[in-house]
Design an enzyme around this catalytic site. Structure first.
Site, PDB file in Angstrom:
ATOM      1  N   LYS A   1      -7.058   3.327  -3.008  1.00  0.00           N
ATOM      2  CA  LYS A   1      -7.424   3.385  -1.591  1.00  0.00           C
ATOM      3  C   LYS A   1      -7.685   4.823  -1.186  1.00  0.00           C
ATOM      4  CE  LYS A   1      -5.125   2.333   2.840  1.00  0.00           C
ATOM      5  NZ  LYS A   1      -3.932   1.702   3.433  1.00  0.00           N
TER       6      LYS A   1
ATOM      7  N   ASP B   1       0.874  -1.180   0.000  1.00  0.00           N
ATOM      8  CA  ASP B   1       0.000   0.000   0.000  1.00  0.00           C
ATOM      9  C   ASP B   1       0.911   1.231   0.000  1.00  0.00           C
ATOM     10  OD1 ASP B   1      -1.691  -2.158   0.843  1.00  0.00           O
ATOM     11  OD2 ASP B   1      -3.058  -0.725   1.775  1.00  0.00           O
TER      12      ASP B   1
ATOM     13  N   LYS C   1     -10.339   0.189  -2.017  1.00  0.00           N
ATOM     14  CA  LYS C   1     -10.205  -0.055  -0.582  1.00  0.00           C
ATOM     15  C   LYS C   1     -10.592   1.216   0.159  1.00  0.00           C
ATOM     16  CE  LYS C   1      -6.753  -0.930   3.051  1.00  0.00           C
ATOM     17  NZ  LYS C   1      -5.378  -1.374   3.367  1.00  0.00           N
TER      18      LYS C   1
END
Length: 229
Positions: free
Chosen positions: A160, A96, A189
């Site tokens: 995300k 991430d 996400k």
């Protein structure tokens, strides 16, 4: 989202998270045990803890996810690539990374596309999932849309919403906007400020297929109580 959702199904959405700057061995051991017990998708950790958590989860299907250039995104691209490669070498199953937010505010889309391409390439070559953190609280809707469109071209596994360290976290409208513009092959996400069941379910209904939260156990307990009624 079905009206009755079991704990196992919901837990599989979770990136069970511990990203505090004062984390110690005992905190990460507890995180990994909890993630394994509930059947979370991943533990989300600062990259220094990657090999440690990989050992804790050696006999578990739970992935280890390393946060890169976290939480500011201000590392230069070569540094981000090095940190990504090092985390993978240490056992990361997922990455991430935080975009260069300043470049997004300057609308330097070419830079951000190159950043995304290079980090996604490293992940692809190593069969590791890649998630791109936008940090939407600093962005306008058109900037979020543009980043999602870049993701549709480049093809990370996820985009995300947030690090959880900005002034606000996941917002339903942003999740919908990301989902509408990222194309069919990129998932969303939602992370940041998701601390209760209703918020979690709303994010999933809006299109999120992963939920980043440090409140996994609390949310699952809420679900248990609700399903008993």
């Amino acid at each position: 989202m079905p009206n009755t959702l079991d704990a196992k199904t919901l837990a599989a959405y979770f990136d069970h998270t511990y990203l505090k700057p004062y984390g110690m061995d005992e905190d990460l051991i507890r995180l990994c045990k909890e993630a394994d017990q509930i059947g979370a998708a991943m533990v989300a950790i600062n990259s220094q803890w990657t090999s440690f958590c990989k050992k804790q989860l050696a006999n578990s299907p739970v992935h280890v996810g390393a946060a890169i250039s976290f939480p500011l995104g201000q590392s230069d691209l070569d540094t981000k690539c090095f940190e990504t490669a090092k985390a993978i070498e240490n056992g990361a199953d997922e990455i991430d990374y935080v975009i260069h937010i300043g470049k997004a505010k300057m609308h330097d889309w070419d830079y951000l596309e190159e950043e995304m391409r290079r980090i996604v390439k490293i992940c692809r070559e190593n069969h590791v999932l890649c998630k791109v953190i936008f940090e939407n609280c600093y962005l306008e809707s058109e900037e979020i849309k543009q980043l999602a469109c870049i993701a549709a071209k480049v093809g990370p596994d996820f985009i995300k919403t947030s690090t959880g360290f900005g002034p606000s976290g996941a917002v339903l409208e942003d999740v919908r906007l990301m989902k509408e513009n990222c194309g069919p092959n990129v998932q969303v996400k939602a992370a940041g400020g998701i601390r209760d069941l209703d918020t979690c379910l709303a994010m999933i209904d809006a299109g999120a297929t992963r939920i980043g939260t440090s409140s996994s156990l609390k949310i699952l307990e809420e679900l248990k109580v609700r399903n008993q009624k």
